[in-house]
Design an enzyme around this catalytic site. Structure first.
Site, PDB file in Angstrom:
ATOM      1  N   ALA A  90       0.864  -1.179   0.000  1.00 24.89           N
ATOM      2  CA  ALA A  90       0.000   0.000   0.000  1.00 24.89           C
ATOM      3  C   ALA A  90       0.901   1.229   0.000  1.00 24.89           C
ATOM      4  CB  ALA A  90      -0.896   0.001   1.233  1.00 24.89           C
ATOM      5  N   ASP A 196      18.814  -3.442  -9.321  1.00 24.03           N
ATOM      6  CA  ASP A 196      18.034  -2.709 -10.325  1.00 24.03           C
ATOM      7  C   ASP A 196      17.300  -1.575  -9.608  1.00 24.03           C
ATOM      8  OD1 ASP A 196      16.884  -1.934 -12.695  1.00 24.03           O
ATOM      9  OD2 ASP A 196      15.457  -3.590 -12.818  1.00 24.03           O
TER      10      ASP A 196
END
Length: 291
Positions: A90, A196
């Site tokens: 969330a 990444d």
């Protein structure tokens, strides 16, 4: 639960099979990513593999990062050769306090270390992925030579072969590889990298904690994560880096080495997308040579 085989089933059936729970809802977010609602109301993310070994690499990376007990990552609820099921995060808005904590947490993640440069996470395949590009994790003892051989040159060759980079630009990048031992700065031990860490893989949680997703985790130089985080713009970057620097200051000259570490993701983007990324990669190479 679906009776289809894993290769034929969809996200909802995969979530039910891998979690052992009934699915009550599904929302497709992209061709490879869905939100799935489980009985009881829990929402999970279901991701389909981009290529062979991709799910195993990502799941192993998430678990390895979680084992450090520093930067939070979504929990893995199930995975196989095709599907990955994780918590949904969330999200909220970038917050100065969350940014500072993220910087400290990231320093702790790097300090958790790795067995070698190029080491894959435990249980992860050597043939992994960074986004949609294959990435091979081959261990090496010396960062400059390992970075040149396994992170720069493979993508440079692909870019040239695909016509995405001209020979003149490739020569500049090759010169960086030749001079890496003198450009790399002081030697450091292998760090535990996300691998990444661009801003799209940094989620600002509604609970005030930053979480990271979609790792290409491996042992590497900690400045690579920092440089990638800076490459495409990170909200609250000054607070993130300020807190990191207080916890674990980079060696002198880090700012001058940022283009060196950005060369790898820029070459990956050149291979995947072409366009102006080749020019950016050559500009980074020139900046690295200029120091």
């Amino acid at each position: 639960m679906s009776t289809e085989g894993p290769a034929a089933e969809g996200p909802a059936a995969a979530a039910a099979r891998l979690t052992g729970r009934r699915v009550t809802g599904e929302r497709r977010l992209s061709g490879t990513l869905s939100e799935v609602v489980l009985d009881g109301g829990a929402v999970v993310m279901v991701k389909r593999a981009d290529g062979p070994g991709a799910v195993r690499a990502e799941a192993a990376g998430l678990r390895w990062l979680a084992d450090a007990g520093t930067v939070p990552v979504p929990a893995v609820h199930g995975d196989d050769d095709r599907w990955l099921v994780t918590d949904r995060v969330a999200t909220g808005r970038p917050d100065p306090q969350a940014a500072a904590r993220f910087g400290r947490d990231l320093a702790g993640l790097h300090a958790a270390g790795a067995p070698a440069f190029g080491a894959a996470p435990p249980g992860g395949p050597a043939d992994a992925w960074i986004g949609a590009a294959p990435m091979r994790n081959t261990p090496g003892a010396d960062w400059p030579h390992w970075y040149a051989e396994h992170r720069v040159l493979p993508y440079l060759r692909q870019a040239v072969d695909a016509g995405a980079m001209a020979s003149a630009g490739a020569a500049v990048v090759a010169e960086v590889c030749d001079r890496l031992p003198e450009l790399a700065g002081p030697a450091e031990p292998p760090a535990r990298l996300h691998g990444d860490l661009w801003s799209g893989n940094v989620l600002w949680g509604a609970d005030g904690r930053v979480r990271v997703i979609d790792p290409a985790a491996h042992g590497g130089h900690r400045e690579t994560d920092l440089a990638m985080l800076r490459l495409f713009g990170c909200p609250q970057w000054d607070r993130v880096f300020g807190a990191y620097r207080e916890a674990a200051p980079p060696a002198d000259g880090f700012a001058a080495r940022v283009p060196l570490h950005q060369l790898f993701p820029l070459l990956v983007h050149t291979v995947l997308f072409g366009g102006g990324y080749a020019d950016q990669a050559v500009a980074a190479a020139r900046a690295a040579l200029a120091g």
